[in-house]
Design a protein around this motif. Structure first.
Motif, PDB file in Angstrom:
ATOM      1  N   PHE A 327      52.353 -79.410 -35.692  1.00 20.34           N
ATOM      2  CA  PHE A 327      52.978 -80.727 -35.675  1.00 20.34           C
ATOM      3  C   PHE A 327      51.882 -81.781 -35.642  1.00 20.34           C
ATOM      4  O   PHE A 327      50.810 -81.564 -35.065  1.00 20.34           O
ATOM      5  N   THR A 328      52.151 -82.919 -36.272  1.00 23.32           N
ATOM      6  CA  THR A 328      51.194 -84.025 -36.284  1.00 23.32           C
ATOM      7  C   THR A 328      51.257 -84.788 -34.967  1.00 23.32           C
ATOM      8  O   THR A 328      52.341 -85.150 -34.507  1.00 23.32           O
ATOM      9  N   ARG A 329      50.108 -85.029 -34.385  1.00 23.78           N
ATOM     10  CA  ARG A 329      50.064 -85.863 -33.183  1.00 23.78           C
ATOM     11  C   ARG A 329      50.127 -87.332 -33.581  1.00 23.78           C
ATOM     12  O   ARG A 329      49.487 -87.742 -34.552  1.00 23.78           O
ATOM     13  N   PRO A 330      50.887 -88.151 -32.842  1.00 23.67           N
ATOM     14  CA  PRO A 330      50.920 -89.591 -33.141  1.00 23.67           C
ATOM     15  C   PRO A 330      49.512 -90.179 -33.146  1.00 23.67           C
ATOM     16  O   PRO A 330      48.695 -89.901 -32.259  1.00 23.67           O
ATOM     17  N   GLY A 331      49.221 -90.970 -34.174  1.00 20.78           N
ATOM     18  CA  GLY A 331      47.914 -91.609 -34.298  1.00 20.78           C
ATOM     19  C   GLY A 331      46.842 -90.715 -34.901  1.00 20.78           C
ATOM     20  O   GLY A 331      45.715 -91.154 -35.096  1.00 20.78           O
ATOM     21  N   ARG A 332      47.204 -89.455 -35.213  1.00 26.80           N
ATOM     22  CA  ARG A 332      46.208 -88.530 -35.763  1.00 26.80           C
ATOM     23  C   ARG A 332      46.702 -87.932 -37.069  1.00 26.80           C
ATOM     24  O   ARG A 332      46.498 -86.761 -37.369  1.00 26.80           O
ATOM     25  N   LEU A 333      47.380 -88.759 -37.854  1.00 29.27           N
ATOM     26  CA  LEU A 333      47.930 -88.303 -39.124  1.00 29.27           C
ATOM     27  C   LEU A 333      46.820 -87.984 -40.125  1.00 29.27           C
ATOM     28  O   LEU A 333      45.878 -88.753 -40.285  1.00 29.27           O
ATOM     29  N   ARG A 334      46.935 -86.857 -40.780  1.00 31.73           N
ATOM     30  CA  ARG A 334      46.072 -86.505 -41.904  1.00 31.73           C
ATOM     31  C   ARG A 334      46.987 -86.255 -43.089  1.00 31.73           C
ATOM     32  O   ARG A 334      47.716 -85.254 -43.130  1.00 31.73           O
ATOM     33  N   ILE A 335      46.988 -87.185 -44.059  1.00 32.84           N
ATOM     34  CA  ILE A 335      47.876 -87.062 -45.206  1.00 32.84           C
ATOM     35  C   ILE A 335      47.610 -85.731 -45.919  1.00 32.84           C
ATOM     36  O   ILE A 335      46.474 -85.394 -46.236  1.00 32.84           O
ATOM     37  N   GLY A 336      48.664 -84.984 -46.176  1.00 33.27           N
ATOM     38  CA  GLY A 336      48.541 -83.692 -46.841  1.00 33.27           C
ATOM     39  C   GLY A 336      48.539 -82.526 -45.881  1.00 33.27           C
ATOM     40  O   GLY A 336      48.620 -81.372 -46.305  1.00 33.27           O
ATOM     41  N   SER A 337      48.462 -82.821 -44.570  1.00 37.67           N
ATOM     42  CA  SER A 337      48.462 -81.759 -43.563  1.00 37.67           C
ATOM     43  C   SER A 337      49.672 -81.910 -42.650  1.00 37.67           C
ATOM     44  O   SER A 337      49.990 -83.016 -42.230  1.00 37.67           O
ATOM     45  N   PRO A 338      50.350 -80.784 -42.316  1.00 36.32           N
ATOM     46  CA  PRO A 338      51.460 -80.843 -41.350  1.00 36.32           C
ATOM     47  C   PRO A 338      50.968 -80.770 -39.907  1.00 36.32           C
ATOM     48  O   PRO A 338      51.721 -80.402 -39.008  1.00 36.32           O
ATOM     49  N   GLY A 339      49.697 -81.089 -39.686  1.00 30.90           N
ATOM     50  CA  GLY A 339      49.199 -81.226 -38.330  1.00 30.90           C
ATOM     51  C   GLY A 339      48.485 -80.010 -37.770  1.00 30.90           C
ATOM     52  O   GLY A 339      48.025 -79.131 -38.507  1.00 30.90           O
ATOM     53  N   GLU A 340      48.415 -80.006 -36.447  1.00 33.37           N
ATOM     54  CA  GLU A 340      47.691 -78.959 -35.726  1.00 33.37           C
ATOM     55  C   GLU A 340      48.681 -78.045 -35.008  1.00 33.37           C
ATOM     56  O   GLU A 340      49.840 -78.409 -34.798  1.00 33.37           O
ATOM     57  N   ALA A 341      48.218 -76.875 -34.611  1.00 36.32           N
ATOM     58  CA  ALA A 341      49.084 -75.931 -33.906  1.00 36.32           C
ATOM     59  C   ALA A 341      49.601 -76.545 -32.618  1.00 36.32           C
ATOM     60  O   ALA A 341      48.901 -77.309 -31.946  1.00 36.32           O
ATOM     61  N   LEU A 342      50.842 -76.227 -32.271  1.00 29.30           N
ATOM     62  CA  LEU A 342      51.367 -76.661 -30.986  1.00 29.30           C
ATOM     63  C   LEU A 342      50.500 -76.052 -29.875  1.00 29.30           C
ATOM     64  O   LEU A 342      49.960 -74.949 -30.045  1.00 29.30           O
ATOM     65  N   PRO A 343      50.386 -76.731 -28.741  1.00 29.25           N
ATOM     66  CA  PRO A 343      49.520 -76.225 -27.681  1.00 29.25           C
ATOM     67  C   PRO A 343      49.842 -74.791 -27.251  1.00 29.25           C
ATOM     68  O   PRO A 343      48.965 -74.038 -26.854  1.00 29.25           O
ATOM     69  N   SER A 344      51.106 -74.425 -27.357  1.00 31.07           N
ATOM     70  CA  SER A 344      51.497 -73.081 -26.928  1.00 31.07           C
ATOM     71  C   SER A 344      51.358 -72.032 -28.032  1.00 31.07           C
ATOM     72  O   SER A 344      51.627 -70.850 -27.802  1.00 31.07           O
TER      73      SER A 344
END
Length: 821
Positions: A327-344
């Motif tokens: 999931f993308t963290r607010p303020g850390r958007l990288r266009i083209g990426s669906p974000g980073e792994a959830l902490p768990s």
């Protein structure tokens, strides 16, 4: 699982009601009592989104039952398959799904209890103790059937522990939800993405879920307007449609384009929200976060919403992960990426495939241990998606493992890559799907019919064959070239959340054999009425899959007649641009069905339309008109061999309509230079706005009797304006063919001039122009000097005893008789 800390706060807001948390708990308890302490293990819900859907869902949990949400738009066969597979004891449906349930029952191998929300006899509403959820969080909470991107659906078993992991992720670890933020409940709740994101999470923390009646623009905008929605859960296709509408408005204004370029450069959310306050106000003024999931978000679309000042958050996941993996963290958007792994969660790339492990990974597929073992190995969920993780931990998805096309020569092709390139290759491609057929790459193309119409492209296949695919293929490696393509009218098959069902693409290529008769299979009153009207206008058989312009070849005037018919018969107002956006008559009929106010007999009534008062500001005639008229008369007499006849047939006073055939760019001047000064002073041309774009052309139009009209936007209003000119005693010059001839032959005469003549009792003066096409055919930059050109003004034809059709035929026949064989 439902919050108990805010009893008087709104839990659910619908179009017509506000349901507090106290009321929500009571309604859930009503359904819970209705279900009772019977030996019931599973409860299915087969209904559109509505408050009762939510009551029944939580009541199932309260009774220790597994909830089985089912897509209310799924086919009878698919629903019967799901019900037979998991065998719920009770199925809750609605009035809208009742007919389908009757058919489904006939295909079931057992007899479940069917309950219709609108008919169920519930116990009296009473206060209820708050249910905290099961003590064993490993208990199965839901069985959600995958929509099937590759074949028959499988039941994904998710425990309360699986759901807890996602709730914790978005409320504590990546905290975007809080009790003060309203959440839009828009997508169908049978899918885990909206189920968790727009129902379970908001109601768990004490937020408000705002339920939109539908995804139609009017309903959506009204929902935003009346509420304070801060979080929107949507699929990429929805954000793309919204993007197209807003970006078109921005691009149409040089000021808006400039402002957008400025805010894009500054990367300031605060500045963007201030500059484009009107856009934000249009979405309610409170919308902060757009969450996209279910499929990949187009990079351009994501960047656009970010530049406008919205927090656009994209996630990657699947039903088997309840649903989020990254999931993308607010303020850390990288266009083209669906974000980073959830902490768990832990994610890795193994042989190019994304694998994940964590507390939200499903228990397994219902009754399918072998298929469960294929995707869960040593606790790792094998997603089937291909991708990579960059050094900062951002995931990038490159395709689906099962969708990779392997050619006979061993070459691997990612169809998503080609589809993306195709959609960028031409703005006339709305959607593309690539697959393998007969060992060749085949593309399905869904065109942008409105744009094709604006570009006046009549032969759609020839356009793509000659103009689009040759340059596209030239830029591809030899093995990636598209060798065959098929134009399709309907959207490509996708799951409800937007993932393409590639296994269905080949079915769309199958065409009826030549000579096969088209069969109407749409028994819908709205369609049958439109079909009957169209068949009275054109001499062809009408079928539901036909397009109003490219199959039926309805011209602009025909479209206006159809628009008037629809408005009179159904009370539905449709603009001409909207008319050609419908991929088929079936889609148009469904739109009319959803919007209609009444059903009654209606016919296009031009007499009433032309009686309406329309303001027309006639351009002033400058002295330069006579100078220009004399200049061109002298120039043409030298450059061409000009001949004219019958000028005496043009009366000194009007009103009347001068109707020449159309052979070249200079036809208007050929007629104008032969008219007497006093006649020319009272004679007006009309020009389409798209042909008068720059300052010089607008100046010449405003000073030389040219009325500029937006016929693409509103032809009916344009015809009303021409009528107003005639009512003022002025004359107009109309080219009945509408456009120049492409081969020198006289084309079909449109009825616009004939309607004006018959309704206003105004005579028509036919004008035969010959030689102009030879002098300057379409595509030539300079006319041929010395060409013989003749302009013949024929005796006036009076509208008495004529209909618009017969008058148009009579004017065309008079000109044809004058032309040399």
């Amino acid at each position: 699982m439902v919050n108990k800390d805010f009893p008087n706060k709104a839990a659910i807001i619908t179009k017509d009601s506000v349901i507090t948390y106290h009321q929500l708990g009571g309604h859930i308890h009503q359904y819970s009592q209705f279900i009772g302490k019977r030996e019931i293990k599973k409860i299915a819900i087969f209904s559109e989104n509505r408050p009762e859907w939510i009551y029944a869902f939580y009541a199932a949990w309260e009774n220790g039952c597994i909830a089985v949400p089912v897509d209310f738009m799924a086919s009878v066969d698919d629903v019967a398959y799901i019900i037979n597979d998991c065998r719920p004891e009770i199925i809750f449906g609605s009035a809208g799904t009742k007919d389908s349930l009757d058919k489904i029952q006939q295909k079931l191998s057992y007899q479940p209890e069917i309950q219709i929300f609108d008919e169920v006899n519930l116990p009296a509403f009473t206060d209820a103790d708050h249910w905290e959820g099961p003590s064993d969080r490993e208990t199965t909470a839901v069985i959600i059937y995958t929509s099937g991107t590759t074949g028959s659906p499988k039941g994904v078993m998710l425990s309360f522990k699986n759901l807890d992991a996602n709730i914790t992720a978005v409320t504590k670890e990546v905290a975007i939800y809080n009790p003060d933020r309203q959440v839009l409940l828009l997508l169908p709740l049978h899918h885990v993405f909206p189920l968790v994101g727009s129902m379970v999470v908001p109601l768990h923390i004490g937020a408000t879920a705002v339920m939109s009646p539908s995804m139609q623009t009017a309903d959506l905008m009204e929902t935003f307007k009346k509420n304070q929605v801060a979080i929107m859960i949507g699929v990429p296709r929805l954000y793309e449609l919204m993007f197209k509408g807003i970006s078109t408005k921005i691009n149409s204004s040089i000021v808006a384009r400039t402002l957008f370029a400025i805010v894009r450069r500054f990367h300031s959310k605060k500045l963007s929200r201030k500059v484009f306050k009107k856009v934000h106000d249009g979405l309610g003024g409170h919308l902060e976060i757009m969450v996209a999931g279910g499929a990949a978000l187009n990079k351009e679309v994501g960047q656009f919403w970010k530049d406008l000042g919205f927090e656009i958050l994209e996630g990657f996941g699947m039903t088997e992960a309840a649903p989020m993996i990254t999931f993308t963290r607010p303020g850390r958007l990288r266009i083209g990426s669906p974000g980073e792994a959830l902490p768990s969660m832990r994610i890795e790339i193994r042989d190019g495939e994304i694998v994940a492990k964590g507390p939200n990974v499903m228990q397994g597929y219902y009754n399918r241990p072998e298929e469960t073992a294929e995707v869960i190995k040593d606790g790792w969920l094998h997603t089937g998606d291909l991708g990579y993780i960059d050094k900062k931990g951002y995931l990038f998805i490159t395709g689906r493992k099962k969708e990779i096309i392997v050619l006979s020569n061993g070459k691997n092709i990612n169809p998503l890559e080609l589809e993306y390139k195709l959609e960028k290759a031409s703005d006339c491609i709305r959607e593309a799907g690539v697959f393998i057929k007969n060992e060749q790459l085949h593309a399905l193309i869904v065109p942008n019919f409105q744009l094709l119409s604006e570009k006046e492209i009549k032969d759609v296949d020839a356009y793509f064959r000659n103009e689009v695919f040759p340059p596209f293929n030239q830029e591809q490696s030899s093995y990636k070239r598209i060798m065959q393509f098929t134009i399709v009218r309907d959207d490509l098959p996708r799951t409800r959340l937007g993932k393409m069902q590639r296994f269905k693409l080949a079915e769309l290529v199958e065409k009826p054999k030549p000579g096969a008769k088209k069969v109407d299979q749409l028994d819908m009153p709205e369609y049958l009425a439109v079909k009957s009207f169209l068949e009275s206008q054109v001499d062809i058989d009408i079928a539901p899959n036909q397009h109003i312009e490219f199959d039926i070849a309805l011209d602009s005037l025909g479209k206006i007649s159809l628009i008037d018919y629809i408005e009179q018969t159904f009370g539905v107002a449709i603009e001409e641009k909207q008319l050609i956006q419908f991929p088929s008559l079936k889609h148009m009929a469904e739109y009319i069905r959803d919007k209609k106010q009444w059903i009654k007999e209606g016919t296009a009534n031009w007499s009433e339309a032309l009686k309406e008062k329309v303001e027309v500001k006639l351009p002033k005639t400058w002295f330069t008109q006579n100078i220009l008229k004399g200049f061109f008369k002298g120039l043409f007499s030298i450059y061409f061999k000009m001949q004219s006849k019958g000028v005496e047939n043009v009366p000194e006073t009007g009103p009347y309509i001068i109707a020449p055939n159309h052979q070249s760019f200079f036809d208007g001047l050929f007629v104008a230079i032969l008219l007497k000064r006093n006649i020319m002073h009272n004679t007006y041309f009309y020009a389409k706005r798209k042909h008068v774009k720059n300052f010089i052309l607008r100046f010449l139009a405003n000073t030389n009797n040219v009325i500029v009209m937006d016929t693409d936007r509103d032809l009916k209003e344009s015809i009303q304006k021409l009528a107003e000119v005639l009512k003022q005693g002025k004359n107009i010059i109309i080219f009945p063919e509408g456009t120049r001839t492409t081969n020198g032959a006289i084309g079909e005469f449109k009825k616009t001039f004939a309607i004006l003549s018959t309704e206003l009792n105004v005579p028509v003066i036919p004008v035969a122009i010959d030689g102009a096409f030879k002098a300057m055919p379409q595509g030539s930059k300079l006319p041929k000097a010395g060409t013989k050109i003749s302009v013949t003004f024929l005796p006036a034809i009076l509208p008495q005893d004529h209909t618009a059709d017969t008058l148009a035929d009579a004017v065309q026949a008079a000109i044809l008789e004058t032309m040399p064989n």
